[in-house]
Design a protein around this motif. Structure first.
Motif, PDB file in Angstrom:
ATOM      1  N   GLY A 136       0.807  -1.221   0.000  1.00 32.99           N
ATOM      2  CA  GLY A 136       0.000   0.000   0.000  1.00 32.99           C
ATOM      3  C   GLY A 136       0.837   1.266   0.000  1.00 32.99           C
ATOM      4  O   GLY A 136       0.340   2.339   0.372  1.00 32.99           O
ATOM      5  N   MET A 137       2.087   1.177  -0.427  1.00 32.45           N
ATOM      6  CA  MET A 137       2.947   2.356  -0.423  1.00 32.45           C
ATOM      7  C   MET A 137       2.404   3.456  -1.333  1.00 32.45           C
ATOM      8  O   MET A 137       2.654   4.640  -1.105  1.00 32.45           O
ATOM      9  CB  MET A 137       4.366   1.957  -0.849  1.00 32.45           C
ATOM     10  N   LEU A 142       0.377   9.050  -1.690  1.00 33.55           N
ATOM     11  CA  LEU A 142      -0.704   9.994  -1.959  1.00 33.55           C
ATOM     12  C   LEU A 142      -1.109  10.770  -0.697  1.00 33.55           C
ATOM     13  O   LEU A 142      -1.302  11.994  -0.749  1.00 33.55           O
ATOM     14  CB  LEU A 142      -1.904   9.256  -2.537  1.00 33.55           C
ATOM     15  N   THR A 143      -1.237  10.073   0.435  1.00 31.73           N
ATOM     16  CA  THR A 143      -1.638  10.786   1.659  1.00 31.73           C
ATOM     17  C   THR A 143      -0.568  11.797   2.078  1.00 31.73           C
ATOM     18  O   THR A 143      -0.892  12.927   2.467  1.00 31.73           O
ATOM     19  CB  THR A 143      -1.890   9.807   2.825  1.00 31.73           C
ATOM     20  N   ASN A 167      -6.406   7.514  12.131  1.00 27.71           N
ATOM     21  CA  ASN A 167      -5.763   6.816  13.240  1.00 27.71           C
ATOM     22  C   ASN A 167      -6.768   6.160  14.181  1.00 27.71           C
ATOM     23  O   ASN A 167      -6.501   5.090  14.738  1.00 27.71           O
ATOM     24  CB  ASN A 167      -4.855   7.782  14.000  1.00 27.71           C
ATOM     25  N   VAL A 168      -7.917   6.792  14.366  1.00 24.06           N
ATOM     26  CA  VAL A 168      -8.954   6.166  15.192  1.00 24.06           C
ATOM     27  C   VAL A 168      -9.423   4.863  14.549  1.00 24.06           C
ATOM     28  O   VAL A 168      -9.550   3.823  15.216  1.00 24.06           O
ATOM     29  CB  VAL A 168     -10.145   7.127  15.389  1.00 24.06           C
ATOM     30  N   ILE A 169      -9.673   4.917  13.237  1.00 20.21           N
ATOM     31  CA  ILE A 169     -10.097   3.711  12.518  1.00 20.21           C
ATOM     32  C   ILE A 169      -9.020   2.632  12.610  1.00 20.21           C
ATOM     33  O   ILE A 169      -9.308   1.444  12.828  1.00 20.21           O
ATOM     34  CB  ILE A 169     -10.406   4.051  11.048  1.00 20.21           C
ATOM     35  N   HIS A 170      -7.764   3.041  12.472  1.00 23.92           N
ATOM     36  CA  HIS A 170      -6.661   2.084  12.531  1.00 23.92           C
ATOM     37  C   HIS A 170      -6.606   1.378  13.885  1.00 23.92           C
ATOM     38  O   HIS A 170      -6.445   0.154  13.960  1.00 23.92           O
ATOM     39  CB  HIS A 170      -5.347   2.823  12.260  1.00 23.92           C
ATOM     40  N   ARG A 200      -5.439   3.916   5.590  1.00 26.73           N
ATOM     41  CA  ARG A 200      -4.777   4.789   4.620  1.00 26.73           C
ATOM     42  C   ARG A 200      -5.615   4.976   3.358  1.00 26.73           C
ATOM     43  O   ARG A 200      -5.610   6.053   2.762  1.00 26.73           O
ATOM     44  CB  ARG A 200      -3.398   4.227   4.268  1.00 26.73           C
ATOM     45  N   LEU A 201      -6.320   3.949   2.961  1.00 21.28           N
ATOM     46  CA  LEU A 201      -7.197   4.065   1.791  1.00 21.28           C
ATOM     47  C   LEU A 201      -8.300   5.096   2.042  1.00 21.28           C
ATOM     48  O   LEU A 201      -8.580   5.950   1.189  1.00 21.28           O
ATOM     49  CB  LEU A 201      -7.805   2.705   1.456  1.00 21.28           C
TER      50      LEU A 201
END
Length: 468
Positions: A136-137, A142-143, A167-170, A200-201
């Motif tokens: 997913g690099m 992109l981010t 980050n919460v979702i992660h 990240r997506l």
């Protein structure tokens, strides 16, 4: 509605960056804590893998960093269309580089892990984590580029909100996949890697939605193919020394991590835990340094060189005061903090043995970051590159080997070497900023007098050639 002056004020820029960094680091600490519940071996693997990811990120961060500074300069010079074009090119080029890196990291995960002398028993874990997160690099590219472009338009709130959500979702997905909760299967470190990709997506999609309307003229799909050779040359002129600087730091850190790997998984885990603690200590100073860079680039682009000069000192001194207070706090909470992450007393004692050295290191890092970012903002990036190549390898990496391995000081020797490196570079960039070489050059150009002998009386050209 905020005026442009308020939009680019230090505190207006800094507080969203600070909130973003604070929550990212707190959630990152929770993330590390969750990974530690898998095993200390998993923490060691994640720590090494993240160093590898930082190394390959240099390839697109060179473009993103150069573009970010140029966007702020162009907006300061009232060249909105040029800023828009720079942003579009940065996103498309970085995305392409990220896609190539995704394929390489997925295919070459095991050779990369072995390259840095990771213990053989940790190779399967490393293969899992590096191949999944590495694939997913392109999302990381992109981010990072979208966030940089948006921030340098003066909008630091948007990336903050999105980063918090990501980050919460992660963390929620980590909890679910590590523990088999919320109806998810129990996947351990594999689940941590998958949750990184998913978060990240989502962040990439939201940042793209924000990016298309961040400039005066909305970005359309057909604009993604735009390319301006002159502006791209300006990006590279600013960006390539930044890229070398970043690569020097990351690769020297990888060399240091390879030294740590020969000391065993305990040293790797201790360094990873200390990284989290150091980041929490430094976040206030880092947010000030990033904000000052945006502000100084904007002032420099608008021809306000004296205001830019003063902003460099103001940002560094404010950051230094904050970091000094946090260093004292680090000494107070360090032992309790580390106890949350590991029950292995050997790892905890190893980390605690470096606590005082870590606290002493932080002010030097702030001086280096504050004046270094100020130099970058006006395009004086080659100086940073040269001193980084010399100090990071000759002092940080070289002294780490001598003290850490040759003389057997272990992790403490490595911290002494990093401390010497940060203070040396901090002193050198402070002297460089005080001499005002690039600021005087810009002042001469605004008056139609080039201090180096070329008479170019166009103020709009002053900031476009400053990094030559």
């Amino acid at each position: 509605m905020k005026t442009e002056k308020n939009k680019f004020s230090l505190w207006f820029l800094a507080w969203p960056i600070f909130v973003e960094l604070l929550l990212q680091l707190l959630l990152g600490a929770v993330d590390t804590l969750m990974v530690s519940r898998v095993s200390d071996d998993a923490v060691a693997v994640v720590g090494l893998a993240n160093q590898i990811f930082q190394a390959v990120m240099i390839l697109f961060m060179t473009v993103a960093s150069g573009a970010g500074i140029l966007i702020a300069q162009k907006i300061g010079a009232k060249q909105q269309e040029s800023a828009r074009t720079v942003g579009i090119m940065a996103v498309t080029i970085s995305g392409g580089i990220g896609a190539i890196l995704s394929v390489i990291l997925y295919v070459e995960a095991i050779p990369l892990a072995r390259l840095f002398q990771l213990e053989e028993r940790l190779i399967p874990l490393a293969h899992t984590y590096i191949s999944i997160v590495g694939s997913g690099m392109v999302l990381t590219a992109l981010t990072a580029t979208l966030s940089t472009a948006i921030r340098n338009t003066g909008n630091t709130k948007g990336p903050m909100i999105i980063a918090i959500g990501m980050n919460v979702i992660h963390v929620v997905l980590n909890y679910a996949w590590i523990n088999g909760a919320l109806g998810f299967p129990q996947l351990g470190l594999t689940g941590v890697a998958i949750s990184t990709l998913v978060s990240r997506l989502l962040a990439t999609c939201l940042l793209l939605y924000m990016f298309v309307s961040i400039f005066e003229r909305r970005i359309r799909w057909r604009d993604l193919g735009v390319f301006n050779r002159k502006l791209f040359s300006e990006i590279i002129r600013i960006g390539w020394p930044l890229g070398v600087n970043m690569s020097s730091w990351v690769l020297s850190q990888l060399a240091i991590y390879s030294f740590l790997a020969t000391m065993g998984a305990a040293a790797l885990a201790a360094r990873t835990y200390m990284n989290t603690l150091e980041s929490i200590c430094f976040m206030l100073g880092y947010s000030i340094a990033l904000s000052a860079q945006i502000q100084i680039a904007h002032l420099f682009g608008s021809g306000q060189t004296q205001a830019a000069y003063k902003a460099g000192y103001r940002g560094t001194w404010i950051g230094l005061g904050l970091v000094g207070c946090n260093s004292i706090l680090l000494l107070i909470i360090g032992k309790s903090f580390l106890g949350f992450f590991s029950s292995d007393q050997a790892i905890i004692e190893l980390a605690l043995s470096c606590l005082v050295l870590t606290a002493i290191l932080q002010p030097g890092r702030m001086i280096n970051m504050g004046f270094g970012n100020a130099l970058n903002a006006i395009g004086d990036t080659r100086f940073n590159m040269v001193i980084s190549l010399i100090s990071m390898w000759g002092v940080a990496a070289g002294l780490s080997y001598v003290l850490g391995l040759h003389y057997g000081w272990g992790l403490a020797g490595i911290y002494v070497a990093m401390m010497c490196d940060e203070y040396l570079r901090g002193i050198l960039v402070a002297i460089r900023w005080r001499r005002k070489k690039y600021l005087r050059l810009a002042e001469g150009r605004t008056k139609g007098i080039d201090p180096l002998g070329a008479n170019e009386g166009n103020i709009q050209n002053a900031h476009s050639v400053h990094s030559a």
